[in-house]
Structures are given as C-alpha cells and as structure tokens.
Design a protein around this motif. Structure first.
Motif, PDB file in Angstrom:
ATOM      1  N   HIS A  85       0.655  -1.229   0.194  1.00 20.68           N
ATOM      2  CA  HIS A  85      -0.069  -0.241   0.183  1.00 20.68           C
ATOM      3  C   HIS A  85       0.282   1.683  -0.217  1.00 20.68           C
ATOM      4  O   HIS A  85       0.545   2.933  -0.159  1.00 20.68           O
ATOM      5  CB  HIS A  85      -1.250  -0.071   1.283  1.00 20.68           C
ATOM      6  N   ARG A  86       2.195   1.195   0.740  1.00 24.15           N
ATOM      7  CA  ARG A  86       2.935   2.310   0.261  1.00 24.15           C
ATOM      8  C   ARG A  86       3.840   2.598  -0.326  1.00 24.15           C
ATOM      9  O   ARG A  86       3.801   3.937  -0.842  1.00 24.15           O
ATOM     10  CB  ARG A  86       4.020   2.293   1.888  1.00 24.15           C
ATOM     11  N   LEU A  87       3.687   1.019  -1.439  1.00 22.00           N
ATOM     12  CA  LEU A  87       4.912   1.574  -2.369  1.00 22.00           C
ATOM     13  C   LEU A  87       3.984   2.073  -3.638  1.00 22.00           C
ATOM     14  O   LEU A  87       4.410   2.694  -4.602  1.00 22.00           O
ATOM     15  CB  LEU A  87       5.400   0.289  -3.339  1.00 22.00           C
ATOM     16  N   ALA A  88       2.470   2.120  -3.534  1.00 23.70           N
ATOM     17  CA  ALA A  88       1.157   1.715  -4.320  1.00 23.70           C
ATOM     18  C   ALA A  88      -0.031   2.769  -4.216  1.00 23.70           C
ATOM     19  O   ALA A  88      -0.878   2.064  -4.268  1.00 23.70           O
ATOM     20  CB  ALA A  88       0.869   0.780  -5.718  1.00 23.70           C
ATOM     21  N   PRO A  89       0.150   3.547  -3.282  1.00 20.72           N
ATOM     22  CA  PRO A  89      -1.390   4.035  -2.576  1.00 20.72           C
ATOM     23  C   PRO A  89      -2.196   4.070  -3.080  1.00 20.72           C
ATOM     24  O   PRO A  89      -3.084   3.816  -2.367  1.00 20.72           O
ATOM     25  CB  PRO A  89      -0.500   5.378  -1.617  1.00 20.72           C
ATOM     26  N   GLU A  90      -2.571   4.578  -4.559  1.00 21.63           N
ATOM     27  CA  GLU A  90      -3.680   4.607  -5.045  1.00 21.63           C
ATOM     28  C   GLU A  90      -3.640   3.608  -6.133  1.00 21.63           C
ATOM     29  O   GLU A  90      -5.387   3.009  -6.292  1.00 21.63           O
ATOM     30  CB  GLU A  90      -3.469   5.671  -6.015  1.00 21.63           C
ATOM     31  N   ASP A  91      -3.829   1.884  -5.643  1.00 17.63           N
ATOM     32  CA  ASP A  91      -3.726   0.900  -6.315  1.00 17.63           C
ATOM     33  C   ASP A  91      -4.027  -0.339  -5.621  1.00 17.63           C
ATOM     34  O   ASP A  91      -2.884  -0.852  -4.921  1.00 17.63           O
ATOM     35  CB  ASP A  91      -2.390   0.965  -7.321  1.00 17.63           C
ATOM     36  N   ALA A  92      -5.574  -0.798  -4.802  1.00 20.64           N
ATOM     37  CA  ALA A  92      -5.417  -0.898  -4.143  1.00 20.64           C
ATOM     38  C   ALA A  92      -5.047  -2.875  -4.273  1.00 20.64           C
ATOM     39  O   ALA A  92      -4.605  -3.727  -3.557  1.00 20.64           O
ATOM     40  CB  ALA A  92      -6.621  -1.214  -3.568  1.00 20.64           C
ATOM     41  N   GLU A  93      -4.814  -3.381  -5.823  1.00 17.34           N
ATOM     42  CA  GLU A  93      -4.715  -4.777  -6.173  1.00 17.34           C
ATOM     43  C   GLU A  93      -3.341  -5.125  -6.460  1.00 17.34           C
ATOM     44  O   GLU A  93      -2.939  -5.866  -6.237  1.00 17.34           O
ATOM     45  CB  GLU A  93      -5.107  -4.293  -8.031  1.00 17.34           C
ATOM     46  N   ALA A  94      -2.618  -3.640  -6.530  1.00 12.99           N
ATOM     47  CA  ALA A  94      -0.989  -4.038  -6.248  1.00 12.99           C
ATOM     48  C   ALA A  94      -0.449  -4.027  -5.102  1.00 12.99           C
ATOM     49  O   ALA A  94       0.617  -5.229  -5.354  1.00 12.99           O
ATOM     50  CB  ALA A  94      -0.014  -2.874  -7.115  1.00 12.99           C
ATOM     51  N   ALA A  95      -1.059  -3.901  -4.052  1.00 11.95           N
ATOM     52  CA  ALA A  95      -0.764  -4.388  -2.613  1.00 11.95           C
ATOM     53  C   ALA A  95      -1.105  -5.804  -2.832  1.00 11.95           C
ATOM     54  O   ALA A  95       0.199  -6.559  -1.692  1.00 11.95           O
ATOM     55  CB  ALA A  95      -1.374  -3.365  -1.746  1.00 11.95           C
ATOM     56  N   ARG A  96      -2.132  -5.927  -3.175  1.00  9.70           N
ATOM     57  CA  ARG A  96      -2.287  -7.506  -3.019  1.00  9.70           C
ATOM     58  C   ARG A  96      -1.233  -8.221  -3.948  1.00  9.70           C
ATOM     59  O   ARG A  96      -0.978  -9.384  -2.752  1.00  9.70           O
ATOM     60  CB  ARG A  96      -3.692  -7.828  -3.146  1.00  9.70           C
ATOM     61  N   VAL A  97      -0.764  -7.764  -5.101  1.00 11.68           N
ATOM     62  CA  VAL A  97      -0.376  -8.709  -5.458  1.00 11.68           C
ATOM     63  C   VAL A  97       1.217  -8.461  -4.398  1.00 11.68           C
ATOM     64  O   VAL A  97       1.778  -9.576  -5.227  1.00 11.68           O
ATOM     65  CB  VAL A  97      -0.058  -7.665  -6.998  1.00 11.68           C
ATOM     66  N   HIS A  98       2.159  -7.378  -4.247  1.00 11.14           N
ATOM     67  CA  HIS A  98       3.300  -7.082  -3.400  1.00 11.14           C
ATOM     68  C   HIS A  98       3.180  -8.518  -2.126  1.00 11.14           C
ATOM     69  O   HIS A  98       3.650  -8.843  -2.526  1.00 11.14           O
ATOM     70  CB  HIS A  98       3.236  -6.188  -3.114  1.00 11.14           C
ATOM     71  N   SER A  99       1.993  -8.677  -1.817  1.00 11.77           N
ATOM     72  CA  SER A  99       2.185  -9.206  -0.759  1.00 11.77           C
ATOM     73  C   SER A  99       1.816 -10.866  -1.042  1.00 11.77           C
ATOM     74  O   SER A  99       2.200 -11.863  -0.740  1.00 11.77           O
ATOM     75  CB  SER A  99       0.169  -9.157   0.155  1.00 11.77           C
ATOM     76  N   PHE A 100       0.468 -11.057  -1.798  1.00 13.52           N
ATOM     77  CA  PHE A 100       0.922 -12.547  -2.247  1.00 13.52           C
ATOM     78  C   PHE A 100       2.248 -13.043  -3.351  1.00 13.52           C
ATOM     79  O   PHE A 100       2.589 -14.037  -2.537  1.00 13.52           O
ATOM     80  CB  PHE A 100       0.159 -12.710  -4.090  1.00 13.52           C
ATOM     81  N   PHE A 101       3.773 -12.723  -3.459  1.00 19.15           N
ATOM     82  CA  PHE A 101       4.194 -12.222  -4.051  1.00 19.15           C
ATOM     83  C   PHE A 101       5.227 -12.825  -2.670  1.00 19.15           C
ATOM     84  O   PHE A 101       6.341 -13.909  -2.848  1.00 19.15           O
ATOM     85  CB  PHE A 101       4.966 -11.694  -5.381  1.00 19.15           C
ATOM     86  N   ALA A 102       4.622 -11.972  -1.475  1.00 13.70           N
ATOM     87  CA  ALA A 102       6.391 -12.327  -1.107  1.00 13.70           C
ATOM     88  C   ALA A 102       5.951 -13.016  -0.123  1.00 13.70           C
ATOM     89  O   ALA A 102       6.466 -14.245   0.441  1.00 13.70           O
ATOM     90  CB  ALA A 102       5.856 -11.441   0.565  1.00 13.70           C
ATOM     91  N   ILE A 103       4.082 -13.759  -0.204  1.00 18.06           N
ATOM     92  CA  ILE A 103       3.745 -16.188   0.871  1.00 18.06           C
ATOM     93  C   ILE A 103       5.036 -16.352  -0.139  1.00 18.06           C
ATOM     94  O   ILE A 103       4.725 -17.499   0.149  1.00 18.06           O
ATOM     95  CB  ILE A 103       2.387 -15.105   0.824  1.00 18.06           C
ATOM     96  N   LEU A 104       4.416 -15.863  -1.265  1.00 23.46           N
ATOM     97  CA  LEU A 104       5.448 -17.323  -2.555  1.00 23.46           C
ATOM     98  C   LEU A 104       6.625 -17.437  -2.106  1.00 23.46           C
ATOM     99  O   LEU A 104       6.830 -18.318  -2.683  1.00 23.46           O
ATOM    100  CB  LEU A 104       4.153 -16.846  -4.044  1.00 23.46           C
ATOM    101  N   ALA A 105       7.499 -16.275  -1.831  1.00 21.32           N
ATOM    102  CA  ALA A 105       8.395 -16.540  -2.165  1.00 21.32           C
ATOM    103  C   ALA A 105       8.957 -17.548  -1.119  1.00 21.32           C
ATOM    104  O   ALA A 105      10.294 -17.885  -1.117  1.00 21.32           O
ATOM    105  CB  ALA A 105       8.955 -14.862  -1.935  1.00 21.32           C
ATOM    106  N   SER A 106       8.682 -17.605   0.037  1.00 19.63           N
ATOM    107  CA  SER A 106       8.535 -18.143   0.962  1.00 19.63           C
ATOM    108  C   SER A 106       7.650 -18.953   2.442  1.00 19.63           C
ATOM    109  O   SER A 106       8.390 -19.803   2.640  1.00 19.63           O
ATOM    110  CB  SER A 106       8.823 -16.903   2.571  1.00 19.63           C
ATOM    111  N   MET A 107       7.038 -19.860   1.351  1.00 21.39           N
ATOM    112  CA  MET A 107       6.007 -21.160   1.873  1.00 21.39           C
ATOM    113  C   MET A 107       6.545 -22.002   0.797  1.00 21.39           C
ATOM    114  O   MET A 107       6.178 -22.325  -0.311  1.00 21.39           O
ATOM    115  CB  MET A 107       4.518 -20.184   1.144  1.00 21.39           C
TER     116      MET A 107
END
Length: 280
Positions: A185-207
């Motif tokens: 959300h801080r990286l892309a404050p106007e794009d809620a979908e971007a924040a979700r993508v970022h979260s997904f990639f973080a989960i994917l990288a470590s799960m």
C-alpha cells in the motif's frame, strides 16, 4: 450472538475471497483475467462457490462464540464443502479456504464471546492465537484426507501444509502476508490491487506450498519461490512496469502447469485479517 456480528464476519470472509480472485497477475492461479494453470474452473466458478459458502462463515462464527469443539466446526465445514461442490458442479474451488477462513471466523466468534459481548476489536495476532490455543491440537490429530494434494505432498515430501499453518495460528499470513500487504500500500497508495499482488509474491517466495509440490515437486517449488523472490528483489510493485514483470512470471507458471493454491488461501486469510483489524 447478534446476527450483525456473524454477518459482519461472514461478509469479510466472502469479500476476502472475491478480492483474492480479483488480484492479477497472480502466477498460475485463476483470476478475473484468466484461468491460469487450470482448465476446469474460471472466475465464474469461484464467484458461484463464494456465494454458496459465505453463509457458512456466519455459522462458524456463531459456533465459535458458543465454544464449539473442532468436531462441530468440521461438521459445518463439511456442509459448506457440499454447498461448494453443488454450486460448482463438483469442482474443488475453496476446500482450503473453507477450512482456514472458517477457523478464523470461529476464532472471531470466540473472542467476541470472551469480551463479555462488548464491542470487539479483533487483531490478527488475537485471532491466530485463538485458533492455535483452542483447536491447534485437534487440528493436528484430526482425520487426514486420503487423496488430497496436501496429504500426498505430506507423504512424499514431508511438507506440513495447511494443517500445520492452521494449528500454528496462521503465522505466515500474520508475519509475511500482512506486512507485505501494508508495504505494498505504501509502494502503490492508489492501487489496492498492487498491494495484494505484492503480498501474494511475498507469501509465494517463502511458503512451501503443497500444491506446488504436488504439481512440480521440489524443482517446481524452488522455481516458483525463486521467481517470486526475484520479482520482490527488483522492487515488487514499486518498480516500473511491475505488472508486466508479474505477468511474465504468471506466463511461466502456466507453461509449467504450476498453481500455488495454498498461497492463494493465505492471501485470502491475509485480506480477511486486515479487514477485521480495520473495521472492528
């Protein structure tokens, strides 16, 4: 428990599932854009499933408030699964999400009850701890589906999967998914979908996703984790043309028939926890 409380929790769970669906690019997975590595389901299948199972999250919230055992929660979960299969023509879209989000809904009911039925301010840590303390042992002792992808991965690779995550109180969503969502959300404050993508990639990288192990073995899992880590190292959704870079990863997953369904469930869990924290 007032209907409004159970309805609020159920609505948050249903909304989290829809927000997860409407996140793209999400490598290998079904979204509102395409069907990823799947040829037996699409966005319409997931929407029908979400409509069918959302009421059961309310029932699980009420059950949690009543102090129900894991056996009772399983009964409700199996009813939800039957509703899902009826809505999708037998396609398993949300079995993992029924289990995981259902436990967290029950935890929301339990914590509401413990606050003497006052206004409850849920936190992710509180809900995770409630699942772990109330039902953790029963989750690990419970029946194991004989032919699920998670069970097959457990036998072959020793991966803990969704059961271990649930019994531990969903630490990956709390410690990885939520911080990454908020950083997105801080990286892309106007794009809620971007924040979700970022979260997904973080989960994917470590799960250690058992769905990836099922489809691609250790080689597929490592490829998926490395691809996600590379996207994040380049800046995640803060980099120029991040969507094109994420789409390129998505296309490689489709080519390899990889589908990180466990990570999708953890994204939905993350979104659910974030919503309850923000609106309780």
């Amino acid at each position: 428990m007032p209907d409004r409380v159970a309805d609020h929790v159920a609505a948050a769970a249903g909304a989290a599932l829809l927000a997860e669906l409407e996140t793209w690019p999400k490598p290998g997975l079904v979204s509102h854009v395409d069907s990823g590595s799947h040829n037996d389901m699409d966005a319409g299948t997931f929407k029908a499933s979400t409509r069918a199972i959302t009421p059961f999250y309310g029932y699980l919230t009420v059950a949690g408030a009543a102090g129900s055992s894991m056996n009772k929660l399983r009964e409700i979960g199996l009813e939800a699964e039957r509703a899902m299969l009826a809505a999708t023509g037998g396609v398993n879209t949300h079995r993992g999400a029924i289990f995981s989000l259902g436990l967290l809904c029950a935890a929301a009911g339990a914590t509401w009850s413990e606050t003497a039925r006052a206004e409850c301010h849920w936190s992710a840590n509180m809900l995770g701890a409630t699942v772990r303390q109330r039902w953790g042992q029963a989750i690990m002792r419970g029946p194991i589906p004989l032919h699920s992808h998670g069970t097959n991965a457990l036998r072959k690779f020793g991966a803990g999967g969704a059961r271990a995550q649930a019994a531990a109180g969903f630490p990956h969503a709390i410690e990885v998914g939520l911080p990454a969502l908020r950083f997105g959300h801080r990286l892309a404050p106007e794009d809620a979908e971007a924040a979700r993508v970022h979260s997904f990639f973080a989960i994917l990288a470590s799960m250690d996703d058992t769905n990836l192990l099922h489809r691609g073995g250790f080689v597929g899992l490592r490829y998926a984790q490395d691809a996600a880590a590379g996207f994040l190292e380049q800046g995640g959704v803060g980099q120029a043309e991040w969507r094109e870079r994420a789409e390129a990863v998505h296309r490689t997953f489709v080519a390899r028939h990889l589908s990180p369904g466990g990570c999708a469930d953890l994204l939905a869990i993350t979104l659910f926890l974030d919503s309850l924290e923000a609106h309780s």
